[in-house]
Design an enzyme around this catalytic site. Sequence first.
Site, PDB file in Angstrom:
ATOM      1  CB  CYS A  26      -1.240   0.364   1.146  1.00 29.72           C
ATOM      2  SG  CYS A  26       0.219  -0.330   2.096  1.00 29.72           S
ATOM      3  NE  ARG A  84      -3.073   3.000   2.691  1.00 27.54           N
ATOM      4  CZ  ARG A  84      -3.876   3.262   1.833  1.00 27.54           C
ATOM      5  NH1 ARG A  84      -4.809   3.617   1.918  1.00 27.54           N
ATOM      6  NH2 ARG A  84      -2.021   4.202   1.485  1.00 27.54           N
TER       7      ARG A  84
END
Lengths: 281, 99
Positions: free
Chosen positions: A233, A238
């Site tokens: 990410c 994430r």
Amino acid sequence: MSRENVLVSAAWSEENLQAPGVVFAEVDEDTTAYEGGHIPGAVRIDWKTELQDPVRRDFIDREGFEKLLSAKGISNDDTVVLYGGNNNWFAAYAYWYFKLYGHTNVKLLDGGRKKWELDGRPLDKEEVVRAATSYTAQEQDLSIRAFRDEVVDAIGNKNLVDVRSPDEFSGKLLAPAHLPQEQAQRGGHIPSAVNVPWSKAANEDGTFKSDDELRALYAEAGFDGSRKTIAYCRIGERSSHTWFALRELLGHEDVKNYDGSWTEYGSLIGVPIELGSGKEA
Amino acid sequence: MTNGCGAPAQGGTIEVSTTETVLEGKVLSSGTPVGGAFVRLLDSTGEFTAEVVTSPEGDFRFFAAPGSWTVRALHRSGNGQADVSASGPGVHAVEIAVA
């Protein structure tokens, strides 16, 4: 790997707050949430000041991790239940990090703080003190951590799963839309990556979607189950969420998280970058 | 050191550069600000883009781009949403009522 081994519900957690051998830990970047009220008995882990090396751009080393967990009162045989804000991003990051250093029994609280708060479950401000332990960590398990050269070599032959939002993937935004956009690196994505935003793996209340929904999601995006996989990410939290979905929930065996992610890749000299929506259907 | 992806403090006032498109406002319940609400920014196709938690005064803020957006608030007292159209850079105000 089955869901029950890696994920616990808010209801189960509330019933097991006092269970022996179970330690709850809240993980966040901004720890003011913890100070405003935390799950009763939960210790706090500060992603920024406790899990990152204060000087080098890397994690704390094995010895540092041992000292940290010993001071938190976490034993090698404890079941650690991690939760946090931001849809469990930092908790998922910590889950991956605990696995990196070989902790056996670690679980995520499904939905994290959001689900807990939306359910109206108890939070308190009691100071949590646990007796120090003598924690022993393993060497980093590099079968779950990808570095930049490996990522460049993976172009066109491994699944590269970019879990940022479509606008970050295309190069329109450099960071999630709740953050200012002034960044040094170039925009775009790693060539051949598919874009499956982390948020598609989660329900509105922050819980993970069902295994069937997850399988359909990645299949539709062009994820090839026979290939090795690297998720990334912007800074690796994430993508820890997606790493958790792919490896821990769906049971794909060779899945790595690239924690350098776009802040590293987008700053490298000479590597290929693709703009636009790429292979996304 | 790279900062994380966690949201900065909500509310207050910020300097907005001429290129930034900011969507900001409050979450209200019967006119009263709702702190601790989860506000989700959805793009014109309904796709999730970002999420923040409101300040004690009910404030939220997103750094978006020109276009049509939906802001959706979740709170244990209820949910609600509102549409906002950002014609160009600058600060665009939007309120969300939850019930």
